[in-house]
Scaffold this motif. Structure first.
Motif, PDB file in Angstrom:
ATOM      1  N   PHE A   4       1.107  21.581 -18.656  1.00 24.79           N
ATOM      2  CA  PHE A   4       1.515  21.189 -17.302  1.00 24.79           C
ATOM      3  C   PHE A   4       0.416  20.421 -16.576  1.00 24.79           C
ATOM      4  CE2 PHE A   4       5.174  24.336 -16.206  1.00 24.79           C
ATOM      5  CZ  PHE A   4       5.967  23.700 -17.138  1.00 24.79           C
ATOM      6  N   MET A   5      -0.832  20.613 -17.000  1.00 22.65           N
ATOM      7  CA  MET A   5      -1.937  19.878 -16.379  1.00 22.65           C
ATOM      8  C   MET A   5      -1.832  18.377 -16.642  1.00 22.65           C
ATOM      9  SD  MET A   5      -5.194  22.418 -17.106  1.00 22.65           S
ATOM     10  CE  MET A   5      -6.363  21.194 -16.479  1.00 22.65           C
ATOM     11  N   GLN A   6      -1.090  18.024 -17.680  1.00 22.12           N
ATOM     12  CA  GLN A   6      -0.962  16.619 -18.060  1.00 22.12           C
ATOM     13  C   GLN A   6       0.330  15.985 -17.553  1.00 22.12           C
ATOM     14  OE1 GLN A   6      -1.924  16.122 -22.351  1.00 22.12           O
ATOM     15  NE2 GLN A   6      -2.481  18.278 -22.347  1.00 22.12           N
ATOM     16  N   ILE A   7       1.076  16.738 -16.744  1.00 22.78           N
ATOM     17  CA  ILE A   7       2.372  16.277 -16.258  1.00 22.78           C
ATOM     18  C   ILE A   7       2.388  16.300 -14.735  1.00 22.78           C
ATOM     19  CG2 ILE A   7       4.864  16.661 -16.363  1.00 22.78           C
ATOM     20  CD1 ILE A   7       4.452  18.209 -18.937  1.00 22.78           C
ATOM     21  N   SER A   8       3.044  15.323 -14.154  1.00 23.90           N
ATOM     22  CA  SER A   8       3.144  15.261 -12.696  1.00 23.90           C
ATOM     23  C   SER A   8       4.044  16.379 -12.177  1.00 23.90           C
ATOM     24  CB  SER A   8       3.713  13.908 -12.264  1.00 23.90           C
ATOM     25  OG  SER A   8       5.027  13.734 -12.775  1.00 23.90           O
ATOM     26  N   PRO A   9       3.827  16.822 -10.911  1.00 28.11           N
ATOM     27  CA  PRO A   9       4.624  17.918 -10.344  1.00 28.11           C
ATOM     28  C   PRO A   9       6.130  17.680 -10.414  1.00 28.11           C
ATOM     29  CG  PRO A   9       2.728  17.478  -8.955  1.00 28.11           C
ATOM     30  CD  PRO A   9       2.761  16.385  -9.985  1.00 28.11           C
ATOM     31  N   ASP A  10       6.577  16.450 -10.182  1.00 29.88           N
ATOM     32  CA  ASP A  10       8.006  16.192 -10.227  1.00 29.88           C
ATOM     33  C   ASP A  10       8.563  16.325 -11.643  1.00 29.88           C
ATOM     34  OD1 ASP A  10       6.486  13.843 -10.825  1.00 29.88           O
ATOM     35  OD2 ASP A  10       8.318  12.643 -10.701  1.00 29.88           O
ATOM     36  N   LYS A  11       7.752  15.940 -12.635  1.00 28.64           N
ATOM     37  CA  LYS A  11       8.175  16.089 -14.030  1.00 28.64           C
ATOM     38  C   LYS A  11       8.233  17.569 -14.418  1.00 28.64           C
ATOM     39  CE  LYS A  11       8.501  11.716 -15.249  1.00 28.64           C
ATOM     40  NZ  LYS A  11       9.799  11.117 -15.650  1.00 28.64           N
ATOM     41  N   ILE A  12       7.304  18.357 -13.884  1.00 29.79           N
ATOM     42  CA  ILE A  12       7.305  19.797 -14.163  1.00 29.79           C
ATOM     43  C   ILE A  12       8.573  20.433 -13.610  1.00 29.79           C
ATOM     44  CG2 ILE A  12       6.190  21.992 -13.614  1.00 29.79           C
ATOM     45  CD1 ILE A  12       3.508  20.534 -13.677  1.00 29.79           C
ATOM     46  N   SER A  13       8.926  20.093 -12.382  1.00 30.84           N
ATOM     47  CA  SER A  13      10.142  20.631 -11.767  1.00 30.84           C
ATOM     48  C   SER A  13      11.374  20.233 -12.556  1.00 30.84           C
ATOM     49  CB  SER A  13      10.263  20.131 -10.325  1.00 30.84           C
ATOM     50  OG  SER A  13       9.171  20.577  -9.545  1.00 30.84           O
ATOM     51  N   GLN A  14      11.394  18.994 -13.008  1.00 26.11           N
ATOM     52  CA  GLN A  14      12.524  18.505 -13.801  1.00 26.11           C
ATOM     53  C   GLN A  14      12.622  19.252 -15.130  1.00 26.11           C
ATOM     54  OE1 GLN A  14      12.401  14.268 -14.471  1.00 26.11           O
ATOM     55  NE2 GLN A  14      13.966  14.354 -16.083  1.00 26.11           N
ATOM     56  N   LEU A  15      11.474  19.498 -15.752  1.00 27.85           N
ATOM     57  CA  LEU A  15      11.436  20.186 -17.036  1.00 27.85           C
ATOM     58  C   LEU A  15      11.895  21.636 -16.887  1.00 27.85           C
ATOM     59  CD1 LEU A  15      10.643  19.821 -20.002  1.00 27.85           C
ATOM     60  CD2 LEU A  15       8.305  20.466 -19.390  1.00 27.85           C
ATOM     61  N   GLU A  16      11.442  22.318 -15.851  1.00 31.30           N
ATOM     62  CA  GLU A  16      11.829  23.717 -15.645  1.00 31.30           C
ATOM     63  C   GLU A  16      13.319  23.833 -15.349  1.00 31.30           C
ATOM     64  OE1 GLU A  16       8.998  24.848 -12.606  1.00 31.30           O
ATOM     65  OE2 GLU A  16       7.745  25.872 -14.110  1.00 31.30           O
ATOM     66  N   ALA A  17      13.840  22.865 -14.602  1.00 30.40           N
ATOM     67  CA  ALA A  17      15.276  22.874 -14.323  1.00 30.40           C
ATOM     68  C   ALA A  17      16.076  22.619 -15.603  1.00 30.40           C
ATOM     69  CB  ALA A  17      15.605  21.808 -13.276  1.00 30.40           C
ATOM     70  N   GLU A  18      15.559  21.759 -16.450  1.00 31.69           N
ATOM     71  CA  GLU A  18      16.223  21.444 -17.714  1.00 31.69           C
ATOM     72  C   GLU A  18      16.285  22.663 -18.622  1.00 31.69           C
ATOM     73  OE1 GLU A  18      15.912  18.144 -21.337  1.00 31.69           O
ATOM     74  OE2 GLU A  18      14.538  18.034 -19.636  1.00 31.69           O
ATOM     75  N   CYS A  19      15.282  23.519 -18.519  1.00 33.47           N
ATOM     76  CA  CYS A  19      15.233  24.715 -19.368  1.00 33.47           C
ATOM     77  C   CYS A  19      16.421  25.637 -19.127  1.00 33.47           C
ATOM     78  CB  CYS A  19      13.926  25.475 -19.139  1.00 33.47           C
ATOM     79  SG  CYS A  19      12.529  24.773 -20.033  1.00 33.47           S
ATOM     80  N   ASP A  20      16.906  25.688 -17.885  1.00 32.19           N
ATOM     81  CA  ASP A  20      18.071  26.522 -17.592  1.00 32.19           C
ATOM     82  C   ASP A  20      19.272  26.050 -18.404  1.00 32.19           C
ATOM     83  OD1 ASP A  20      16.637  28.024 -15.765  1.00 32.19           O
ATOM     84  OD2 ASP A  20      17.187  26.754 -14.066  1.00 32.19           O
ATOM     85  N   SER A  21      19.446  24.735 -18.478  1.00 30.36           N
ATOM     86  CA  SER A  21      20.549  24.164 -19.256  1.00 30.36           C
ATOM     87  C   SER A  21      20.347  24.406 -20.748  1.00 30.36           C
ATOM     88  CB  SER A  21      20.662  22.663 -18.980  1.00 30.36           C
ATOM     89  OG  SER A  21      21.645  22.067 -19.806  1.00 30.36           O
ATOM     90  N   ILE A  22      19.098  24.311 -21.208  1.00 32.84           N
ATOM     91  CA  ILE A  22      18.797  24.511 -22.631  1.00 32.84           C
ATOM     92  C   ILE A  22      19.104  25.947 -23.043  1.00 32.84           C
ATOM     93  CG2 ILE A  22      16.934  24.582 -24.347  1.00 32.84           C
ATOM     94  CD1 ILE A  22      15.640  22.253 -22.754  1.00 32.84           C
ATOM     95  N   ARG A  23      18.754  26.903 -22.205  1.00 35.31           N
ATOM     96  CA  ARG A  23      19.049  28.304 -22.511  1.00 35.31           C
ATOM     97  C   ARG A  23      20.554  28.550 -22.559  1.00 35.31           C
ATOM     98  NH1 ARG A  23      13.982  29.417 -19.889  1.00 35.31           N
ATOM     99  NH2 ARG A  23      14.902  29.001 -17.838  1.00 35.31           N
TER     100      ARG A  23
END
Length: 256
Positions: free
Chosen positions: A165-184
């Motif tokens: 996460f240190m290598q990713i922008s905050p907006d990308k982190i939020s997008q990734l975490e939201a995507e995880c809900d769909s992946i699960r």
């Protein structure tokens, strides 16, 4: 792989296994009357089943209380199944099939302290540079990384997650975490060109009977041939074979 064709079954065996299943799911010793109430099997028939299973060691009956629990034979079977849980050997035929079906590189990755690592690959086009080979650690924004982010226990991935996460922008982190809900929910992950330009990936989780993640199967290839949503024919195929692979390790999906 082709599913086993449904044919004539032995009904008495199905009934017997349903009794064992009920006792296992209760998670405590059960009296005869409790088993009879749960199964709704006639007392005379239920006695025959329980007596047979007890003699075979599938069930154990406490002589003092008369209560039934799972027997030593099932413990032996369970231990044997665990010993045989050699994931790579068991899934290799599936990986080979996926490779042929998708005409793209297929990877299998497992968890390490440094993140998900490729441990097996099937590639019918060695000329394609996918930016990954056996021993490669995959980033959190790859389809494989997303599967591990979505399904691995938080405590196991905490350090890897923080580092990535240190290598990713905050907006990308939020997008990734939201995507995880769909992946699960959908049990499939997509990534467009996460490592190499023009190369994309799609990944499915391999889960065991405890719903623990054993690894991820990933299809990698030129972006034009890799699906980006679950409506694609290849995506539907991967979802079906994912259930079959995980089912071989005892996992039951929400749809089963």
């Amino acid at each position: 792989m082709e599913a086993i064709k449904k044919g004539t079954t032995i009904q008495s065996l199905e009934v017997g296994m349903s009794i064992v299943d009920i006792i296992a799911k209760q998670g405590r010793p059960l009296r005869f009357s409790e088993i009879q109430e749960l199964t709704q099997i006639t007392k005379s028939n239920l006695y025959k089943y329980l007596n047979t299973f007890t003699q075979l060691g599938v069930l154990y009956r406490n002589k003092d209380t008369g209560e039934y629990v799972l027997g030593s034979k099932l413990i032996e079977y369970g231990m044997a199944a665990v010993d045989q849980e050699n994931v790579i050997d068991r899934i290799s035929p599936f990986l080979n099939e996926i490779n042929g079906k998708s005409s793209s590189t297929v990877l299998f990755s497992t968890w390490t302290q440094n993140g998900p690592m490729i441990v097996k690959d099937f590639n019918n086009n060695r000329g394609l540079n996918i930016g990954a080979q056996i021993g490669t650690f995959l980033p959190i924004r790859s389809a494989t990384g997303k599967v591990f982010l979505a399904f691995m226990e938080e405590q196991k991935i905490r350090e890897w997650k923080a580092k990535e996460f240190m290598q990713i922008s905050p907006d990308k982190i939020s997008q990734l975490e939201a995507e995880c809900d769909s992946i699960r929910e959908k049990e499939i992950a997509f990534a467009r060109e996460p490592l190499v330009p023009s190369v994309s990936s799609v990944a499915i989780p391999i889960l065991n009977y405890k719903k623990n993640l054993l690894g991820a199967v990933t299809v990698v290839g030129f972006s034009e041939f890799i699906p980006q949503n679950e409506d694609n024919e290849i995506s539907r195929y991967l979802l079906d074979i994912s259930k079959e692979i995980s089912g071989s390790f005892g996992y039951r999906s929400k749809e089963l």
